[in-house]
Write a protein that holds these residues in place. Structure first.
Motif, PDB file in Angstrom:
ATOM      1  N   GLU A  40     -35.525   3.904  50.613  1.00  0.00           N
ATOM      2  CA  GLU A  40     -36.431   4.131  51.739  1.00  0.00           C
ATOM      3  C   GLU A  40     -37.712   4.882  51.388  1.00  0.00           C
ATOM      4  O   GLU A  40     -38.770   4.584  51.940  1.00  0.00           O
ATOM      5  CB  GLU A  40     -35.704   4.898  52.853  1.00  0.00           C
ATOM      6  CG  GLU A  40     -34.541   4.154  53.498  1.00  0.00           C
ATOM      7  CD  GLU A  40     -34.977   2.942  54.318  1.00  0.00           C
ATOM      8  OE1 GLU A  40     -36.173   2.815  54.655  1.00  0.00           O
ATOM      9  OE2 GLU A  40     -34.110   2.097  54.601  1.00  0.00           O
ATOM     10  N   VAL A  51     -40.715   5.795  56.262  1.00  0.00           N
ATOM     11  CA  VAL A  51     -40.268   7.180  56.278  1.00  0.00           C
ATOM     12  C   VAL A  51     -41.436   8.107  55.982  1.00  0.00           C
ATOM     13  O   VAL A  51     -42.259   7.831  55.100  1.00  0.00           O
ATOM     14  CB  VAL A  51     -39.141   7.414  55.243  1.00  0.00           C
ATOM     15  CG1 VAL A  51     -38.777   8.887  55.153  1.00  0.00           C
ATOM     16  CG2 VAL A  51     -37.916   6.590  55.607  1.00  0.00           C
ATOM     17  N   TYR A  64     -36.538  14.140  56.592  1.00  0.00           N
ATOM     18  CA  TYR A  64     -37.154  12.829  56.755  1.00  0.00           C
ATOM     19  C   TYR A  64     -37.396  12.532  58.225  1.00  0.00           C
ATOM     20  O   TYR A  64     -36.582  12.869  59.079  1.00  0.00           O
ATOM     21  CB  TYR A  64     -36.247  11.726  56.187  1.00  0.00           C
ATOM     22  CG  TYR A  64     -35.664  12.036  54.838  1.00  0.00           C
ATOM     23  CD1 TYR A  64     -36.439  11.954  53.687  1.00  0.00           C
ATOM     24  CD2 TYR A  64     -34.323  12.427  54.714  1.00  0.00           C
ATOM     25  CE1 TYR A  64     -35.894  12.246  52.443  1.00  0.00           C
ATOM     26  CE2 TYR A  64     -33.774  12.715  53.479  1.00  0.00           C
ATOM     27  CZ  TYR A  64     -34.566  12.622  52.341  1.00  0.00           C
ATOM     28  OH  TYR A  64     -34.034  12.915  51.119  1.00  0.00           O
ATOM     29  N   ALA A  69     -39.099   9.215  60.854  1.00  0.00           N
ATOM     30  CA  ALA A  69     -39.640   7.861  60.905  1.00  0.00           C
ATOM     31  C   ALA A  69     -41.157   7.951  60.823  1.00  0.00           C
ATOM     32  O   ALA A  69     -41.779   8.849  61.410  1.00  0.00           O
ATOM     33  CB  ALA A  69     -39.220   7.179  62.192  1.00  0.00           C
ATOM     34  N   SER A 109     -32.780   3.493  66.244  1.00  0.00           N
ATOM     35  CA  SER A 109     -33.263   3.867  64.927  1.00  0.00           C
ATOM     36  C   SER A 109     -34.006   5.193  64.946  1.00  0.00           C
ATOM     37  O   SER A 109     -33.913   5.984  64.006  1.00  0.00           O
ATOM     38  CB  SER A 109     -34.184   2.776  64.363  1.00  0.00           C
ATOM     39  OG  SER A 109     -33.453   1.601  64.070  1.00  0.00           O
ATOM     40  N   ILE A 129     -35.143  10.408  63.060  1.00  0.00           N
ATOM     41  CA  ILE A 129     -34.277   9.291  62.691  1.00  0.00           C
ATOM     42  C   ILE A 129     -32.941   9.491  63.396  1.00  0.00           C
ATOM     43  O   ILE A 129     -32.244  10.476  63.160  1.00  0.00           O
ATOM     44  CB  ILE A 129     -34.117   9.208  61.168  1.00  0.00           C
ATOM     45  CG1 ILE A 129     -35.467   8.877  60.522  1.00  0.00           C
ATOM     46  CG2 ILE A 129     -33.077   8.142  60.787  1.00  0.00           C
ATOM     47  CD1 ILE A 129     -35.462   8.887  59.009  1.00  0.00           C
ATOM     48  N   PHE A 169     -33.880   2.366  57.993  1.00  0.00           N
ATOM     49  CA  PHE A 169     -33.299   3.610  57.469  1.00  0.00           C
ATOM     50  C   PHE A 169     -31.885   3.435  56.914  1.00  0.00           C
ATOM     51  O   PHE A 169     -31.128   4.391  56.827  1.00  0.00           O
ATOM     52  CB  PHE A 169     -33.327   4.709  58.539  1.00  0.00           C
ATOM     53  CG  PHE A 169     -34.643   4.789  59.259  1.00  0.00           C
ATOM     54  CD1 PHE A 169     -35.815   5.038  58.564  1.00  0.00           C
ATOM     55  CD2 PHE A 169     -34.733   4.568  60.626  1.00  0.00           C
ATOM     56  CE1 PHE A 169     -37.046   5.079  59.221  1.00  0.00           C
ATOM     57  CE2 PHE A 169     -35.943   4.610  61.287  1.00  0.00           C
ATOM     58  CZ  PHE A 169     -37.107   4.872  60.591  1.00  0.00           C
TER      59      PHE A 169
END
Length: 497
Positions: free
Chosen positions: A76, A82, A300, A302, A329, A337, A426
């Protein structure tokens, strides 16, 4: 031998800490580690199940990350979905910005090779149990070896996609006198060995263990055929990919669930659904690592463009949504996330309930891999029919739909890639999907990778990023400097010299 004893203890410690699920409950009756290991079929079973445990956990004496965290990062962080969270480390930032050096701790492959050595140990030593325990049949032994061969193949497949050329060791390291100076094997040869192992494993594999948790949490014949389909796509062997994909599809053991408010909870929060092929089985006794890295101390997030750019927004009807996007998601606004922490579209799980699995292969993956193979074989109509089926089940909105000619192979290729970004957001697949499509026909489609990379690149860095990515060696990670120090037979990826 000392190393072997340490291995056995590590296996049992990992296993005893795993869970209370019946098929993972391996504590010996006397509660001790037995000196006479590799004497009975129970020893073989314990070692095999211990490998699954090792895939879920880290060694108790080490601070290494779990396998799923590495697969997430490798699949990812170099993609486009990300962004850095507030608690992202410098090494993670460097990976997400493609400023990766051999000193980056995330390039260590020790967790992969630790589990590979567990697999090699079973492959080497388990057959000897036949002479010691007459209750162990050749069929049972072959079933166990099938699982282990498939796990080893998957780990090598992941390493070769991440690092390109990697050491290929197919025998166990059982003592300090074993040879540790092993050169790398070319990626293409690693892929060939993966196919050899998986083909052998498929011939011995079990289709039904008798319980749903085992059928989803242990390697089955369907798992192996899903893996083979994946490898064949990387080898551009599309006819073979169709054969193995159809073995899964035609089994009748899997089905897409109709989109509804319960779809997320069924497939992700609970897991082991009819859409599941192989999932690493976290439990409330063995929690996943995701609650911390995505929610409590988020490493992390999105990327800001994911909600609109990937899943789409219907500005005329706010209730018209792709079921895979908002509160499946990610969470709009915060870009959290959500896939691994949510219970449903309204509630998150608590920390004590953070048992969402890591999804290695789902049924939709096999369907979209088949669509990819069909398109490469100029069977665009069949390919688009699969994409349309998945979009219908997920309530994909018109804003992300494309009207393509059946003969538009390039357009369909990009459409499938976009659909995979929606379906597997993800799940550790995005970078591998981009790379696999870009490298087809000796990098005839490098513009796919360049275009995606430049979408989010600052204007003053676009030229340097383009120059770097035109070197295909930059698409793979460097060999960690510690590995180079301990194994003098290794040669660094030329991009990082």
């Amino acid at each position: 031998m000392r190393t072997k004893i340490i291995y056995i203890i590590a296996i049992f410690i990992a296993t005893l800490n795993l869970s209370c699920d019946s098929y993972l409950d391996l504590k010996p009756e006397d509660g001790t580690i037995r000196e006479e290991f590799w004497k009975t079929k129970e020893d073989v079973r314990a070692a095999v199940i211990g490998i699954y445990s090792a895939m879920l956990t880290t060694p108790p004496s080490e601070s290494d990350l779990t396998l799923s965290e590495y697969i997430f990062m490798y699949g990812e962080l170099r993609g486009d979905m990300v962004s850095p969270g507030g608690f992202m480390s410098d090494d993670q930032v460097d990976m997400i910005t493609s400023n990766i050096l051999p000193s980056n701790d995330l390039t260590t492959w020790s967790q992969f090779y630790r589990i590979i050595n567990y697999c090699n140990t079973v492959i080497d030593l388990a057959p000897g149990v036949l002479a010691n325990d007459p209750t162990l049949t050749q069929t049972q032994l072959n079933n166990y070896l099938s699982e282990v061969l498939a796990i080893r193949a998957y780990l090598y497949f992941t390493l070769a996609r991440s690092f390109k050329d990697v050491p290929l060791k197919l025998t166990a390291t059982l003592s300090d006198q074993d040879n540790f100076q092993i050169p790398t094997t070319p990626q293409a040869d690693v892929f060939k060995q993966v196919v050899i192992d998986l083909t052998k494993a498929e011939g011995f594999a079990i289709e039904d263990y008798g319980t749903n948790a085992e059928n989803k949490g242990r390697v089955t014949k369907h798992t192996i055929n899903a893996m083979l389909t994946d490898v064949y796509l990387w080898q551009e062997n599309y006819e073979a990919a169709l054969v193995t994909a159809d073995k899964v599809i035609n089994s009748g053991d899997f089905a897409l669930i109709d989109g509804s408010l319960q779809w997320f909870t069924t497939v992700f929060a609970r897991g082991n659904s009819t859409e599941s092929i192989f999932e690493l089985q976290y439990t409330t006794q063995n929690l996943n690592p995701f609650y911390s890295i995505f929610l409590q101390r988020p490493q992390y997030l999105a990327a800001p463009a994911v909600l609109e750019g990937v899943f789409g927004i219907d500005f005329e009807d706010a209730l018209n949504k792709d079921f895979r996007g908002e509160r499946a998601s990610l969470v709009p606004g915060t870009n959290e996330i959500y896939k691994y922490t949510g219970l449903n579209q309204e509630q998150r799980k608590s920390l004590q309930e953070s048992d969402t699995h890591w999804f290695v292969y789902r049924y939709a993956d096999v369907l979209l891999m088949k669509a990819e193979a069909l398109n490469e074989l100029s069977r665009g109509e069949e390919s688009l029919a699969i994409v349309d089926l998945i979009r219908e089940k997920r309530n994909a909105i018109n804003e992300t739909a494309q009207q393509l000619s059946f003969e538009d192979k390039d357009g369909i290729r990009l459409y499938i890639l976009a659909e995979r970004s929606r379906e597997f957001a993800f799940e550790g697949k995005r970078w591998f999907d981009i790379l696999r499509n870009s490298r087809k026909e000796n990098y005839a489609y490098l513009n796919i990778l360049l275009g995606i990379a430049l979408q989010s690149a600052p204007a003053n860095q676009q030229q340097s990023i383009t120059t770097k990515l035109k070197d295909s060696n930059s698409h793979y990670l460097p060999i960690n400097e510690n590995e180079l120090f301990t194994n003098k037979a290794l040669v660094q990826n030329p991009f990082y010299k």
